[in-house]
Scaffold this motif. Structure first.
Motif, PDB file in Angstrom:
ATOM      1  N   UNK A 172       4.133 -50.986  39.545  1.00  0.00           N
ATOM      2  CA  UNK A 172       4.055 -52.018  38.506  1.00  0.00           C
ATOM      3  C   UNK A 172       3.939 -51.358  37.138  1.00  0.00           C
ATOM      4  N   UNK A 173       4.478 -52.073  36.171  1.00  0.00           N
ATOM      5  CA  UNK A 173       4.431 -51.572  34.798  1.00  0.00           C
ATOM      6  C   UNK A 173       3.017 -51.734  34.264  1.00  0.00           C
ATOM      7  N   UNK A 174       2.499 -50.668  33.708  1.00  0.00           N
ATOM      8  CA  UNK A 174       1.142 -50.685  33.172  1.00  0.00           C
ATOM      9  C   UNK A 174       1.196 -50.213  31.729  1.00  0.00           C
ATOM     10  N   UNK A 175       0.099 -50.428  31.021  1.00  0.00           N
ATOM     11  CA  UNK A 175       0.057 -50.012  29.625  1.00  0.00           C
ATOM     12  C   UNK A 175       0.308 -48.512  29.513  1.00  0.00           C
ATOM     13  N   UNK A 176       1.438 -48.189  28.929  1.00  0.00           N
ATOM     14  CA  UNK A 176       1.759 -46.788  28.722  1.00  0.00           C
ATOM     15  C   UNK A 176       2.348 -46.066  29.912  1.00  0.00           C
ATOM     16  N   UNK A 177       2.709 -46.757  30.973  1.00  0.00           N
ATOM     17  CA  UNK A 177       3.284 -46.063  32.123  1.00  0.00           C
ATOM     18  C   UNK A 177       3.440 -46.967  33.328  1.00  0.00           C
ATOM     19  N   UNK A 178       3.443 -46.346  34.511  1.00  0.00           N
ATOM     20  CA  UNK A 178       3.616 -47.060  35.772  1.00  0.00           C
ATOM     21  C   UNK A 178       2.555 -46.583  36.758  1.00  0.00           C
ATOM     22  N   UNK A 179       2.167 -47.501  37.660  1.00  0.00           N
ATOM     23  CA  UNK A 179       1.181 -47.194  38.692  1.00  0.00           C
ATOM     24  C   UNK A 179       1.735 -47.591  40.048  1.00  0.00           C
ATOM     25  N   UNK A 180       1.419 -46.809  41.075  1.00  0.00           N
ATOM     26  CA  UNK A 180       1.758 -47.204  42.439  1.00  0.00           C
ATOM     27  C   UNK A 180       0.842 -48.356  42.846  1.00  0.00           C
ATOM     28  N   UNK A 181       1.436 -49.523  43.132  1.00  0.00           N
ATOM     29  CA  UNK A 181       0.634 -50.681  43.528  1.00  0.00           C
ATOM     30  C   UNK A 181       0.349 -50.680  45.024  1.00  0.00           C
ATOM     31  N   UNK A 182       1.363 -50.398  45.828  1.00  0.00           N
ATOM     32  CA  UNK A 182       1.169 -50.302  47.273  1.00  0.00           C
ATOM     33  C   UNK A 182       2.221 -49.373  47.850  1.00  0.00           C
ATOM     34  N   UNK A 183       1.883 -48.735  48.954  1.00  0.00           N
ATOM     35  CA  UNK A 183       2.795 -47.822  49.650  1.00  0.00           C
ATOM     36  C   UNK A 183       2.649 -48.067  51.144  1.00  0.00           C
TER      37      UNK A 183
END
Length: 518
Positions: A172-183
């Motif tokens: 997911x798009x996050x402030x200033x970058x991207x984070x793995x939400x689920x794998x």
């Protein structure tokens, strides 16, 4: 003085509310108690019922503002409230002749009634259009079935996500970058870590800076274009260089929610290695065919030169020392050229006989013993370590030849270093131990010869490529060893370690006959 002008409004209102000449309704009922009580109880109950209904309607109108025209409910509540007031005034006029007040309340009730009726009639089509209880029940049943179907689909999708062999992830798009939400579990296995260590983290926590920057740029480009993307990349991980095929698909956006991407990561290292092996096999076949042709064409002139040189030396006078030495040099070089041509033939020669199962530990021990006896005067230390019997499939003679080529390459490296560093150790270590995967064994030859030069690293296993001085080597020993080990199901690789280099290969263990499929 003249009388003032009469005020009709004042006179009318005074006459309307003047009760001096009026009698209460109780007089008409002759003050008979049964009649009085009948009217009193009836009007009281009706008035109370009327006044309780607006309370319910007002609560519904306030709490359910989503209903159709709630103002109509409020107007209808006012109408019922006025109707109830007229009944309470009927009780009052049994004893008090305030008929003007009663008439005024009735007039207000009439006005509210007319306004309510005018407002309600246009609402009739909309009210009739409301679904019936049966229609609502059918719609509710259809909605429940749709919900159940969707939940079932979500469960299946969750199972698909969890059990797919490809590594799936959602970012997911996050402030200033991207984070793995689920794998999914395959993603965790690919990186050798847990979900807790990945979910909610940035790609930089898993990858090197360059690979993470490439992945973040791909995320941003995919969201910007709104189109799916796929590409191949090479990434250095803790387990070595890996080749990945990545697919990104933008997920449908929800208002108020961050944008997301669904990704698939597939390890195609084995496929890329197979492709490289096929290219290498084709190249080796071409080089082998070329070498066989060159060796065939050159062997006859070399043999003729050697034959006539030997005859010429036999006819020379013993006193002709210098010509005899020159002929000796010619014969030595022709023998060397003949040995080179023989090595060239080995690149394309098919070894006679069928392959079988043999103990690699015994074959390696025999090759090490041969090398020890042959290089005893060179003061080269050769150690050998094996973990019990190692059954492999192939030809024992070829395996020994491949190991001898690796040992000879290691010996030349340590002796070359000794020439520049007389005190440098000349050690070669051969190990045969369990491989990185079940059902494999690793053969490794490590030397203290200074390592493979960086300029030759990518081509060291190619034919005619050598780190030796001109005239000292042909560059065919390592390619021949690599070809033999490749035919046995292995892949020869190398790396510089410590003061020297390590050449190693993982070979598949032979399957016992009782375990082979029928």
């Amino acid at each position: 003085m003249p009388n003032p002008m009469p005020n009709l409004a004042t006179d009318f209102s005074f006459g309307l509310f003047n009760v001096d000449s009026l009698a209460p309704h109780g007089v008409c009922l002759l003050w008979r108690p049964e009649l009085i009580w009948l009217h009193l109880v009836s009007d009281a109950l009706t008035g109370l019922a009327y006044w309780s209904i607006p309370i319910v309607l007002l609560v519904v109108a306030i709490r359910r503002r989503d209903l159709v025209l709630p103002w109509a409910i409020e107007l209808f509540a006012l109408f019922i409230l006025a109707c109830g007031a007229t009944h309470f005034l009927s009780i009052w006029t049994l004893w008090h002749p305030d008929y003007g007040v009663q008439g005024a309340v009735k007039a207000i009730t009439a006005l509210v009634s007319v306004v309510t009726a005018i407002a309600l009639w246009p609402m009739l089509p909309r009210v009739l259009a409301l679904p019936s209880s049966a229609a609502l029940a059918a719609a509710n049943a259809a909605l429940s079935a749709e919900i159940a179907e969707r939940q079932d689909a979500e469960r299946r999708l969750a199972g698909f996500f969890e059990h797919l062999s490809d590594a799936l992830f959602v970012v997911r798009e996050d402030a200033g970058g991207f984070l793995f939400e689920t794998v999914n579990p395959s993603f965790c296995r690919l990186f050798g870590t847990s979900r807790e260590a990945i979910e909610g983290r940035e790609p930089a926590r898993l990858l090197e800076d360059a690979a993470a920057a490439e992945l973040l740029a791909a995320f941003a480009g995919c969201l910007a274009s709104g189109m799916a993307r796929d590409w191949d990349s090479t990434v250095a991980t803790a387990s070595g260089t890996r080749h990945w095929h990545t697919v990104l698909v933008p997920l449908p956006a929800t208002e108020g929610e961050p944008r997301r991407l669904l990704g698939s990561l597939r390890d195609v290292t084995a496929v890329r290695r197979l492709q490289a092996d096929l290219v290498e096999a084709a190249r080796r076949a071409t080089i082998g065919a070329m070498c066989a042709g060159v060796a065939h064409e050159m062997s006859q002139p070399v043999n003729i030169i050697s034959l006539w040189a030997d005859r010429a030396r036999g006819t020379m006078d013993a006193a002709a020392d210098r010509p005899r030495k020159a002929i000796g040099v010619i014969l030595g070089q022709t023998r060397r050229l003949g040995a080179l041509l023989e090595r060239m033939r080995e690149l394309s020669r098919e070894t006679p006989g069928e392959a079988g199962t043999f103990d690699a530990a015994v074959a390696a021990g025999a090759a090490v013993e041969v090398a020890r006896r042959a290089w005893a005067l060179d003061r080269v230390e050769i150690s050998y370590e094996a973990t019990g019997p190692v059954p492999v499939h192939g030809r024992a003679a070829q395996f020994e030849q491949a190991l001898l080529n690796l040992l000879e390459n290691a010996k030349d490296a340590v002796l070359r270093r000794r020439r520049s560093e007389p005190e440098a150790p000349a050690q070669i270590q051969v190990t045969l131990q369990a491989g990185p995967q079940p059902g494999q064994v690793t053969l490794a030859v490590q030397d203290s010869g200074g390592g493979v030069p960086a300029a030759l690293g990518s081509r060291i296993l190619e034919p005619f490529v050598t780190s030796k001085d001109p005239g000292e080597g042909t560059g065919l020993g390592l390619p021949i060893a690599a070809g033999i080990l490749r035919d046995m199901g292995g892949r020869l690789g190398w790396l510089n370690r410590g003061a020297g280099a390590v050449f190693q290969v993982a070979l598949p263990l032979a399957t016992p006959p009782e375990e082979r499929p029928a």
